[in-house]
Enzyme design. Sequence first.
Site, PDB file in Angstrom:
ATOM      1  N   THR A  44       0.841  -1.203   0.000  1.00 15.59           N
ATOM      2  CA  THR A  44       0.000   0.000   0.000  1.00 15.59           C
ATOM      3  C   THR A  44       0.876   1.253   0.000  1.00 15.59           C
ATOM      4  O   THR A  44       2.031   1.223   0.418  1.00 15.59           O
ATOM      5  CB  THR A  44      -0.945   0.045   1.222  1.00 15.59           C
ATOM      6  OG1 THR A  44      -0.165   0.075   2.419  1.00 15.59           O
ATOM      7  CG2 THR A  44      -1.880  -1.148   1.245  1.00 15.59           C
ATOM      8  N   GLY A  71      -2.999  -3.290  10.116  1.00 18.56           N
ATOM      9  CA  GLY A  71      -3.833  -3.120  11.299  1.00 18.56           C
ATOM     10  C   GLY A  71      -5.305  -3.180  10.932  1.00 18.56           C
ATOM     11  O   GLY A  71      -5.691  -3.517   9.805  1.00 18.56           O
ATOM     12  N   GLY A  73      -7.229  -0.832  10.310  1.00 22.54           N
ATOM     13  CA  GLY A  73      -7.529   0.092   9.219  1.00 22.54           C
ATOM     14  C   GLY A  73      -7.332  -0.542   7.854  1.00 22.54           C
ATOM     15  O   GLY A  73      -8.116  -0.326   6.927  1.00 22.54           O
ATOM     16  N   LYS A 219     -21.980 -12.668  18.822  1.00 25.66           N
ATOM     17  CA  LYS A 219     -21.720 -13.770  17.898  1.00 25.66           C
ATOM     18  C   LYS A 219     -21.266 -13.179  16.569  1.00 25.66           C
ATOM     19  O   LYS A 219     -21.716 -12.109  16.155  1.00 25.66           O
ATOM     20  CB  LYS A 219     -22.967 -14.639  17.722  1.00 25.66           C
ATOM     21  CG  LYS A 219     -23.380 -15.326  19.027  1.00 25.66           C
ATOM     22  CD  LYS A 219     -24.401 -16.412  18.806  1.00 25.66           C
ATOM     23  CE  LYS A 219     -24.928 -17.003  20.112  1.00 25.66           C
ATOM     24  NZ  LYS A 219     -23.899 -17.544  20.998  1.00 25.66           N
ATOM     25  N   GLU A 283     -11.704   4.626  12.721  1.00 28.68           N
ATOM     26  CA  GLU A 283     -11.481   5.817  11.892  1.00 28.68           C
ATOM     27  C   GLU A 283     -12.768   6.633  11.815  1.00 28.68           C
ATOM     28  O   GLU A 283     -13.861   6.096  11.939  1.00 28.68           O
ATOM     29  CB  GLU A 283     -11.050   5.419  10.466  1.00 28.68           C
ATOM     30  CG  GLU A 283      -9.797   4.559  10.397  1.00 28.68           C
ATOM     31  CD  GLU A 283      -8.539   5.259  10.847  1.00 28.68           C
ATOM     32  OE1 GLU A 283      -8.475   6.510  10.708  1.00 28.68           O
ATOM     33  OE2 GLU A 283      -7.622   4.587  11.349  1.00 28.68           O
TER      34      GLU A 283
END
Length: 319
Positions: A44, A71, A73, A219, A283
């Site tokens: 990325t 992570g 994100g 769940k 975020e």
Amino acid sequence: METNRKRARLIYNPTSGQEIIKKNIAEVLDVLEDVGYETSAFQTTPEPFSAQTEAERAAKAGFELIIAAGGDGTINEVVNGVANLENRPKLAFIPTGTTNDYARALKIPMGDPVAAARIIEKNQTIKMDIGRAYGEKYFINIAAAGTLTELTYSVPSEVKSRLGYLAYVAKGAEMLPKIKQRPVRIEHDHGVFEGQVSLIFVGLTNSIAGFEQLAPDAKLDDGNFTLILVKTAKVFDMLSLIIQAMNGGQHVTDSNVEYLKTSKLTLEVLDPDNPFMLNLDGEYGGDTPVTLEVLKNHLEFFVNMDEISNDALSEEGGN
């Protein structure tokens, strides 16, 4: 010569955590090749939605598996890249971030990319629920609102990388005295809640912000959110709830908490000049009002089924 091998695309964030994935990339690719996937990698970039754009491209190109290494994100972006497509690849996760809530829920090894990749060897998958907000944004772990959840936006990423979860704890302690209530109206499957709240959690898993007991009976595949409303803004009450949450999830019966299951909800703040900022998987996602809905069993994830508690799955379970 072997033909028709399945194709996998590894999408990795090179700066996540301590850049641990960079040191392990060759071994991770070897594991995936051994499992039978012809595997290529994409690193990325700082461009917005880099992982999301590549995930969508790879899915449309017919890759059968996309592995997100990074992570929460990074995994959120990959999910957003494939969730609205008709033909969705299987997904896997190599956690290298700071909180890794999703990895905790799926029992994926953290801090060891090769061990995480080996989960795919076990060939255990679950069709997982995901959430949708504003009709177009997807989340896999939590939507949250309230003063404390806004601290995520104010912890610089380099501090997060260096101090990890301690950065949030320190910031949270600093913000506790600033918590305030707002009047809300929430429509859900069982009726309407109207009243003052300071914090709202809408969870899909039991692991929220490093707490594995915030939604103790969540769940992963039952088509429901766990909605948690905190009605107090008093510091001592909040500390009491945190202690109860750490002590086996006792907060769910506290009089300062509303706790229920719902497949969808609409949240509005009754003071339009003071909206809640919505936190989606850590975020900023947008402001209230917002409608949230569960997409049941929408994405198929490789998981560590042997370690996942039966209580975390509905009757059907995984594959």
